[in-house]
Design an enzyme around this catalytic site. Structure first.
Site, mmCIF file in Angstrom:
data_model
loop_
_atom_site.group_PDB
_atom_site.id
_atom_site.type_symbol
_atom_site.label_atom_id
_atom_site.label_comp_id
_atom_site.label_asym_id
_atom_site.label_seq_id
_atom_site.Cartn_x
_atom_site.Cartn_y
_atom_site.Cartn_z
ATOM 1 N N SER A 121 0.869 -1.188 0.000
ATOM 2 C CA SER A 121 0.000 0.000 0.000
ATOM 3 C C SER A 121 0.897 1.228 0.000
ATOM 4 O O SER A 121 2.055 1.160 0.448
ATOM 5 C CB SER A 121 -0.850 0.004 1.272
ATOM 6 O OG SER A 121 -1.528 1.227 1.416
ATOM 7 N N TYR B 243 -1.937 -0.563 10.552
ATOM 8 C CA TYR B 243 -2.006 -0.892 9.118
ATOM 9 C C TYR B 243 -0.698 -0.503 8.434
ATOM 10 O O TYR B 243 -0.122 -1.303 7.680
ATOM 11 C CB TYR B 243 -3.191 -0.149 8.482
ATOM 12 C CG TYR B 243 -3.364 -0.452 7.009
ATOM 13 C CD1 TYR B 243 -3.686 -1.735 6.580
ATOM 14 C CD2 TYR B 243 -3.201 0.542 6.036
ATOM 15 C CE1 TYR B 243 -3.852 -2.028 5.224
ATOM 16 C CE2 TYR B 243 -3.364 0.263 4.691
ATOM 17 C CZ TYR B 243 -3.687 -1.022 4.289
ATOM 18 O OH TYR B 243 -3.840 -1.313 2.954
HETATM 19 N N1 LIG Z 1 -8.739 -0.485 -1.227
HETATM 20 C C1 LIG Z 1 -7.687 0.271 -1.009
HETATM 21 O O1 LIG Z 1 -7.779 1.503 -0.998
HETATM 22 C C2 LIG Z 1 -6.321 -0.339 -0.812
HETATM 23 C C3 LIG Z 1 -5.226 0.520 -0.876
HETATM 24 C C4 LIG Z 1 -3.957 -0.001 -0.692
HETATM 25 C C5 LIG Z 1 -3.786 -1.345 -0.465
HETATM 26 N N2 LIG Z 1 -4.878 -2.162 -0.411
HETATM 27 C C6 LIG Z 1 -4.636 -3.589 -0.142
HETATM 28 O O2 LIG Z 1 -5.191 -4.365 -1.177
HETATM 29 C C7 LIG Z 1 -5.572 -5.635 -0.663
HETATM 30 C C8 LIG Z 1 -6.992 -5.948 -1.099
HETATM 31 O O3 LIG Z 1 -7.857 -4.978 -0.569
HETATM 32 P P1 LIG Z 1 -9.265 -4.605 -1.222
HETATM 33 O O4 LIG Z 1 -9.274 -3.152 -1.417
HETATM 34 O O5 LIG Z 1 -9.576 -5.475 -2.357
HETATM 35 O O6 LIG Z 1 -10.217 -4.923 0.024
HETATM 36 P P2 LIG Z 1 -11.523 -5.802 0.184
HETATM 37 O O7 LIG Z 1 -12.489 -5.514 -0.904
HETATM 38 O O8 LIG Z 1 -11.948 -5.640 1.586
HETATM 39 O O9 LIG Z 1 -10.987 -7.316 -0.044
HETATM 40 C C9 LIG Z 1 -10.111 -7.906 0.856
HETATM 41 C C10 LIG Z 1 -9.898 -9.348 0.467
HETATM 42 O O10 LIG Z 1 -8.989 -9.947 1.399
HETATM 43 C C11 LIG Z 1 -9.584 -11.131 1.923
HETATM 44 N N3 LIG Z 1 -9.149 -11.318 3.293
HETATM 45 C C12 LIG Z 1 -9.084 -10.421 4.298
HETATM 46 N N4 LIG Z 1 -8.642 -10.990 5.427
HETATM 47 C C13 LIG Z 1 -8.405 -12.295 5.119
HETATM 48 C C14 LIG Z 1 -7.944 -13.411 5.854
HETATM 49 N N5 LIG Z 1 -7.607 -13.297 7.162
HETATM 50 N N6 LIG Z 1 -7.829 -14.601 5.220
HETATM 51 C C15 LIG Z 1 -8.170 -14.736 3.921
HETATM 52 N N7 LIG Z 1 -8.594 -13.716 3.170
HETATM 53 C C16 LIG Z 1 -8.724 -12.519 3.772
HETATM 54 C C17 LIG Z 1 -11.089 -10.914 1.795
HETATM 55 O O11 LIG Z 1 -11.730 -12.162 1.630
HETATM 56 P P3 LIG Z 1 -12.672 -12.905 2.691
HETATM 57 O O12 LIG Z 1 -13.431 -11.883 3.437
HETATM 58 O O13 LIG Z 1 -13.492 -13.818 1.820
HETATM 59 O O14 LIG Z 1 -11.736 -13.693 3.536
HETATM 60 C C18 LIG Z 1 -11.170 -10.144 0.484
HETATM 61 O O15 LIG Z 1 -11.182 -11.042 -0.601
HETATM 62 C C19 LIG Z 1 -5.370 -5.570 0.853
HETATM 63 O O16 LIG Z 1 -4.146 -6.170 1.183
HETATM 64 C C20 LIG Z 1 -5.310 -4.075 1.124
HETATM 65 O O17 LIG Z 1 -4.536 -3.780 2.267
HETATM 66 C C21 LIG Z 1 -6.145 -1.689 -0.583
#
Ligand SMILES: NC(=O)c1ccc[n+]([C@@H]2O[C@H](COP(=O)([O-])OP(=O)(O)OC[C@H]3O[C@@H](n4cnc5c(N)ncnc54)[C@H](OP(=O)(O)O)[C@@H]3O)[C@@H](O)[C@H]2O)c1
Length: 258
Positions: free
Chosen positions: A142, A155
């Site tokens: 991130s 985080y």
């Molecule tokens: N959205 C942003 O602005 C942003 C910015 C920078 C980085 N990121 C990073 O990008 C990644 C994906 O985020 P996103 O934006 O797509 O968020 P999201 O829509 O909330 O999706 C998160 C995903 O991670 C899975 N997950 C979370 N905890 C888990 C666990 N303990 N075991 C297995 N699966 C788990 C969830 O699946 P289940 O609930 O089915 O387990 C879901 O598929 C994350 O690492 C986040 O930190 C996001």
């Protein structure tokens, strides 16, 4: 250099929605067979439906913060497809809360899922990729892993750790195994709907998860170690090392608007 991903076997963690789902679909479009990992079976099946329009996919249900999950997922991938070419460590979540108000359990959970989950999966695929003498690993960190901002301590720490891990392993794993890191800024997913994440007024426009997926595919094909999405936000944060005082003043101003 533009490596083909056709017929590669790719594990994508956190594939049940958001960035992980977009990456799984983008990889399938490139001809990859995918192993979709997450805890929510119904949502994983939805992703599988989308992915199977282009290529084979299986789902693997598990919590990445448990070291056994990684071992089981890799064993399942080998049983079904016989190899693992790509690992995308994407599963993760955020908590937006002052450090004082965060419980120890919340901070431990951020580190276990975002950082240790990544470690467990790399440890599990490493012997396979070493034996194959090839493989690629992409860690979704991130922009919060490049610069600390208020109410993001746990985080940010988990994502700084992912960046440090990735940079060290980039050198260790060369030349057979490529490791890259993607640093997204605010992306339009359910990430911000998680309990404890209540930023309402973002100072910048959120980007689509498909854009992160495109950059992930490019990083895999061209073996690019570091990619910020969008690039301009990465450039601004990189200024922190040359103009640290100005960076801190800027963050103080911007943080007040959240
Ligand atoms: N959205 C942003 O602005 C942003 C910015 C920078 C980085 N990121 C990073 O990008 C990644 C994906 O985020 P996103 O934006 O797509 O968020 P999201 O829509 O909330 O999706 C998160 C995903 O991670 C899975 N997950 C979370 N905890 C888990 C666990 N303990 N075991 C297995 N699966 C788990 C969830 O699946 P289940 O609930 O089915 O387990 C879901 O598929 C994350 O690492 C986040 O930190 C996001």
């Amino acid at each position: 250099m533009n490596v083909s991903l056709k017929n590669n076997v790719a594990i994508v963690t956190g594939a049940s929605r958001g960035i992980g789902r977009a990456i799984a679909i983008a990889l399938a479009k490139e001809g990859c067979k995918t192993v979709l990992v997450g805890r929510n079976k119904r949502k994983l099946q939805e992703t599988q439906k989308g992915v199977e329009k282009y290529s084979d996919a299986i789902i693997s249900i598990g919590d990445v913060s448990n070291a056994h999950t990684a071992k089981e997922v890799v064993a399942g991938a080998l049983k079904k497809f016989g190899r693992v070419d790509t690992l995308v460590n994407n599963a993760g979540f955020g908590i937006y809360k002052d450090f004082e108000d965060c419980s120890l359990e919340e901070i431990e959970s951020l580190i276990k899922t975002n950082f240790l989950g990544t470690v467990y999966f790399i440890k599990a695929v490493l012997p396979v990729m070493k034996k194959q003498k090839s493989g690629s690993i992409i860690n979704i960190a991130s922009l919060a892993g490049m610069a600390g901002t208020p109410s993001h301590a746990g985080y940010a720490a988990s994502k700084f750790a992912v960046l440090g891990l990735s940079e060290s392993l980039y050198f260790e794993f060369k030349p057979d195994i490529f490791i890259g890191v993607i640093c997204p800024g605010p992306i339009d997913t359910e990430f911000f709907m998680n309990k404890g994440y209540e930023i309402r007024n973002f100072p910048v426009k959120k980007i689509s998860p498909e854009k992160v997926a495109v950059e992930t595919v490019i990083s895999l094909k061209r073996k690019r170690f570091f990619v910020a999405v969008p690039k301009w936000q990465g450039h601004i944060l990189a200024l922190k090392s040359v103009l640290p005082g100005m960076y801190r003043k800027g963050i103080e101003k911007v943080a007040k608007r959240f």
